[in-house]
Scaffold this motif. Structure first.
Motif, PDB file in Angstrom:
ATOM      1  N   ARG A  61       0.862  -1.182   0.000  1.00 34.03           N
ATOM      2  CA  ARG A  61       0.000   0.000   0.000  1.00 34.03           C
ATOM      3  C   ARG A  61       0.898   1.232   0.000  1.00 34.03           C
ATOM      4  N   ALA A  62       0.613   2.173  -0.905  1.00 31.98           N
ATOM      5  CA  ALA A  62       1.438   3.366  -1.046  1.00 31.98           C
ATOM      6  C   ALA A  62       1.180   4.346   0.087  1.00 31.98           C
ATOM      7  N   PRO A  63       2.183   5.127   0.481  1.00 28.23           N
ATOM      8  CA  PRO A  63       1.941   6.215   1.431  1.00 28.23           C
ATOM      9  C   PRO A  63       0.910   7.186   0.876  1.00 28.23           C
ATOM     10  N   SER A  64       0.219   7.882   1.776  1.00 29.49           N
ATOM     11  CA  SER A  64      -0.862   8.772   1.343  1.00 29.49           C
ATOM     12  C   SER A  64      -0.346   9.948   0.520  1.00 29.49           C
ATOM     13  N   ASN A  65       0.934  10.297   0.660  1.00 28.28           N
ATOM     14  CA  ASN A  65       1.501  11.420  -0.095  1.00 28.28           C
ATOM     15  C   ASN A  65       2.351  10.964  -1.276  1.00 28.28           C
ATOM     16  N   ALA A  66       2.350   9.663  -1.591  1.00 25.60           N
ATOM     17  CA  ALA A  66       3.150   9.151  -2.706  1.00 25.60           C
ATOM     18  C   ALA A  66       2.506   9.505  -4.045  1.00 25.60           C
ATOM     19  N   THR A  67       3.335   9.761  -5.027  1.00 27.07           N
ATOM     20  CA  THR A  67       2.877   9.992  -6.401  1.00 27.07           C
ATOM     21  C   THR A  67       3.473   8.985  -7.374  1.00 27.07           C
ATOM     22  N   GLY A  68       4.388   8.137  -6.900  1.00 26.72           N
ATOM     23  CA  GLY A  68       4.994   7.176  -7.793  1.00 26.72           C
ATOM     24  C   GLY A  68       5.871   6.187  -7.051  1.00 26.72           C
ATOM     25  N   LEU A  69       6.442   5.248  -7.811  1.00 22.37           N
ATOM     26  CA  LEU A  69       7.399   4.280  -7.290  1.00 22.37           C
ATOM     27  C   LEU A  69       8.562   4.171  -8.255  1.00 22.37           C
ATOM     28  N   ARG A  70       9.629   3.596  -7.756  1.00 23.31           N
ATOM     29  CA  ARG A  70      10.864   3.523  -8.532  1.00 23.31           C
ATOM     30  C   ARG A  70      11.686   2.335  -8.057  1.00 23.31           C
ATOM     31  N   PHE A  71      12.399   1.658  -8.983  1.00 23.86           N
ATOM     32  CA  PHE A  71      13.353   0.617  -8.596  1.00 23.86           C
ATOM     33  C   PHE A  71      14.443   0.527  -9.665  1.00 23.86           C
ATOM     34  N   ASN A  72      15.565  -0.067  -9.287  1.00 24.24           N
ATOM     35  CA  ASN A  72      16.686  -0.275 -10.207  1.00 24.24           C
ATOM     36  C   ASN A  72      16.769  -1.736 -10.609  1.00 24.24           C
ATOM     37  N   PHE A  73      17.277  -1.999 -11.808  1.00 18.22           N
ATOM     38  CA  PHE A  73      17.530  -3.377 -12.226  1.00 18.22           C
ATOM     39  C   PHE A  73      18.591  -3.416 -13.313  1.00 18.22           C
ATOM     40  N   ARG A  74      19.129  -4.611 -13.524  1.00 19.53           N
ATOM     41  CA  ARG A  74      20.046  -4.912 -14.630  1.00 19.53           C
ATOM     42  C   ARG A  74      19.627  -6.240 -15.235  1.00 19.53           C
ATOM     43  N   PHE A  75      20.007  -6.458 -16.499  1.00 14.16           N
ATOM     44  CA  PHE A  75      19.662  -7.678 -17.210  1.00 14.16           C
ATOM     45  C   PHE A  75      20.923  -8.228 -17.873  1.00 14.16           C
ATOM     46  N   TYR A  76      21.242  -9.491 -17.593  1.00 23.58           N
ATOM     47  CA  TYR A  76      22.396 -10.193 -18.165  1.00 23.58           C
ATOM     48  C   TYR A  76      21.889 -11.349 -19.014  1.00 23.58           C
ATOM     49  N   SER A  77      22.566 -11.624 -20.133  1.00 19.51           N
ATOM     50  CA  SER A  77      22.120 -12.739 -20.969  1.00 19.51           C
ATOM     51  C   SER A  77      23.269 -13.337 -21.776  1.00 19.51           C
ATOM     52  N   PHE A  78      23.262 -14.686 -21.859  1.00 20.20           N
ATOM     53  CA  PHE A  78      24.182 -15.400 -22.741  1.00 20.20           C
ATOM     54  C   PHE A  78      23.736 -15.312 -24.203  1.00 20.20           C
ATOM     55  N   GLU A  79      22.568 -14.780 -24.460  1.00 19.30           N
ATOM     56  CA  GLU A  79      22.082 -14.683 -25.833  1.00 19.30           C
ATOM     57  C   GLU A  79      22.753 -13.556 -26.618  1.00 19.30           C
ATOM     58  N   TYR A  80      23.398 -12.650 -25.910  1.00 19.07           N
ATOM     59  CA  TYR A  80      24.001 -11.491 -26.566  1.00 19.07           C
ATOM     60  C   TYR A  80      25.449 -11.798 -26.931  1.00 19.07           C
ATOM     61  N   PRO A  81      25.910 -11.485 -28.166  1.00 16.42           N
ATOM     62  CA  PRO A  81      25.162 -10.865 -29.258  1.00 16.42           C
ATOM     63  C   PRO A  81      24.655 -11.836 -30.314  1.00 16.42           C
TER      64      PRO A  81
END
Length: 405
Positions: A259-279
């Motif tokens: 449940r978001a805080p009553s004064n929140a307007t958005g959310l945010r998170f960080n991520f990275r993606f690794y793959s053996f398919e590249y290139p």
């Protein structure tokens, strides 16, 4: 023709990034499966919001609307909810500002602004720390995985903000009950990749969420997991000009209900993606995908997914942010010691940030999921960290952008 044959023939090796996707935007995605609630029920410290330096686990960085500065005059009627935020004085310590009440999150006061006690606890800028120290890599508890994301506060009642539940799931939301090494809580990802918040980050993988030397690590580019899965509606998502597989395998995910805080307007998170398919396998029907399904889905989401590039491409080897590889802008340093540096050609994104709008007090679910597309070969891994509520006012966009590395 097998993937091995394709690689030997050199049919793949397409390095371009392909514009636009054909997925319908703004769609909805139901979230199936059960969720577990906190075992201890304690209220732990929250983490920071976007916008700048949060300090040690700061909840927000700048003052938002009602987060600082002088307030407009109003008539404060005793026992009446004058600002319409669901709380009346004396419980509401400023009944002239709807962003100040016991269900709000504390916002770090901007330089030169008047300090405000947003959450009415009698203290100013009391920003709590993180909560993921000493977590073990193999910890199977989804609540520990949530802590690794820096989600630390448990909601304590029907109006309180924070975590409501979490569960390990397959990509379509079906509960995943068996222990697995397709997820792990990592203190680093090789010597050059550290968490963006706190001491730990979550890894989920279509292979093994382990580093070389850790128990259960994969020693090839392909390690089978849960087998054939069922994709969420609209997935695997296509990329214009590229074929798309119809089946997914080895899918795994974490579903988080908050449940978001009553004064929140958005959310945010960080991520990275690794793959053996590249290139070698760019723009092929085998391209693995990582998604972050949000429910309710904000306007602009792609089939409920809020992690995509400016062209609408889903997170795969076709996304515009693949900058870590031999000859890429960020080089190969962030592949070292991860297993993606020694077994085969591979690539990765740098740290990315996904944002999405929310309404104050809204209940939202996020499902982070990853899978192999078309077969069980050439695995991919996503790192997720540094979840934050945004309470700095203004309009929060939906989508993903690169972070300073």
């Amino acid at each position: 023709m097998s993937r091995f044959a394709l690689k030997m023939l050199g049919i793949a090796g397409v390095f371009g990034v392909f514009a636009a996707c054909s997925a319908t935007k703004g769609g909805d995605n139901s979230f199936g499966g059960s969720e577990t609630t906190s075992s201890d029920g304690t209220s732990q410290g929250g983490h920071g919001a976007a916008g700048g330096d949060s300090g040690e686990g700061g909840i927000a960085i700048e003052t938002g609307s009602g987060g600082g500065g002088s307030q407009p005059p109003c008539i404060d009627t005793p026992g009446v909810d004058d600002d319409g935020d669901g709380f009346a004085d004396p419980e509401d310590c400023n009944d002239c500002d709807p962003n100040v009440n016991p269900a709000a999150m504390e916002v770090m006061t901007a330089e030169g602004a008047d300090p405000v006690d947003e959450d009415c606890d009698g203290e100013i800028d009391n920003i709590a720390g993180t909560c993921d120290e000493n977590l073990l890599v193999e910890d199977p508890d989804p609540m520990s995985a949530v802590r690794a994301l820096d989600i630390c506060r448990n909601a304590q009642g029907p109006r309180d903000w924070g975590l409501l539940g979490a569960a390990w799931v397959r990509a379509n939301g079906t509960p995943l009950t068996a222990p697995t090494n397709q997820y792990g809580i990592q203190p680093n990802f090789g010597p050059n990749v550290s968490p963006r918040g706190g001491d730990r980050m979550l890894a989920i993988s279509s292979g093994r969420a382990r580093l070389p030397g850790q128990t259960g690590a994969c020693t090839t580019e392909s390690c089978n997991g849960h087998g054939l899965g069922t994709a969420p509606s609209g997935f695997p998502q296509s990329v214009t000009g590229c074929p798309v597989g119809s089946s997914i395998n080895d899918d795994v995910g974490l579903q988080v209900h908050m449940r978001a805080p009553s004064n929140a307007t958005g959310l945010r998170f960080n991520f990275r993606f690794y793959s053996f398919e590249y290139p070698e396998f760019v723009c092929m029907s085998y391209n693995d995908q990582f998604i972050a399904l949000m429910n309710p889905a904000p306007a602009g989401a792609a089939n409920g997914n809020i992690s995509f590039d400016s062209m609408g491409n889903p997170v795969s080897v076709n996304v515009a942010f693949f900058d870590v590889c031999e000859g890429c802008p960020l080089g190969i340093a962030d592949l070292l010691g991860t297993g993606f540096d020694t077994l085969d050609d591979a690539g990765a994104t740098g740290w990315l940030a996904t944002t999405a709008p929310v309404k104050g007090g809204q209940e939202v679910s996020l499902r982070f999921a990853i899978w192999d597309t078309g077969d069980q070969q050439y695995d991919s891994t996503a790192l997720i960290d540094n979840f934050e509520w945004i309470a700095t006012g203004g309009t929060v966009p939906v989508g993903t952008t690169p972070e300073p590395q």
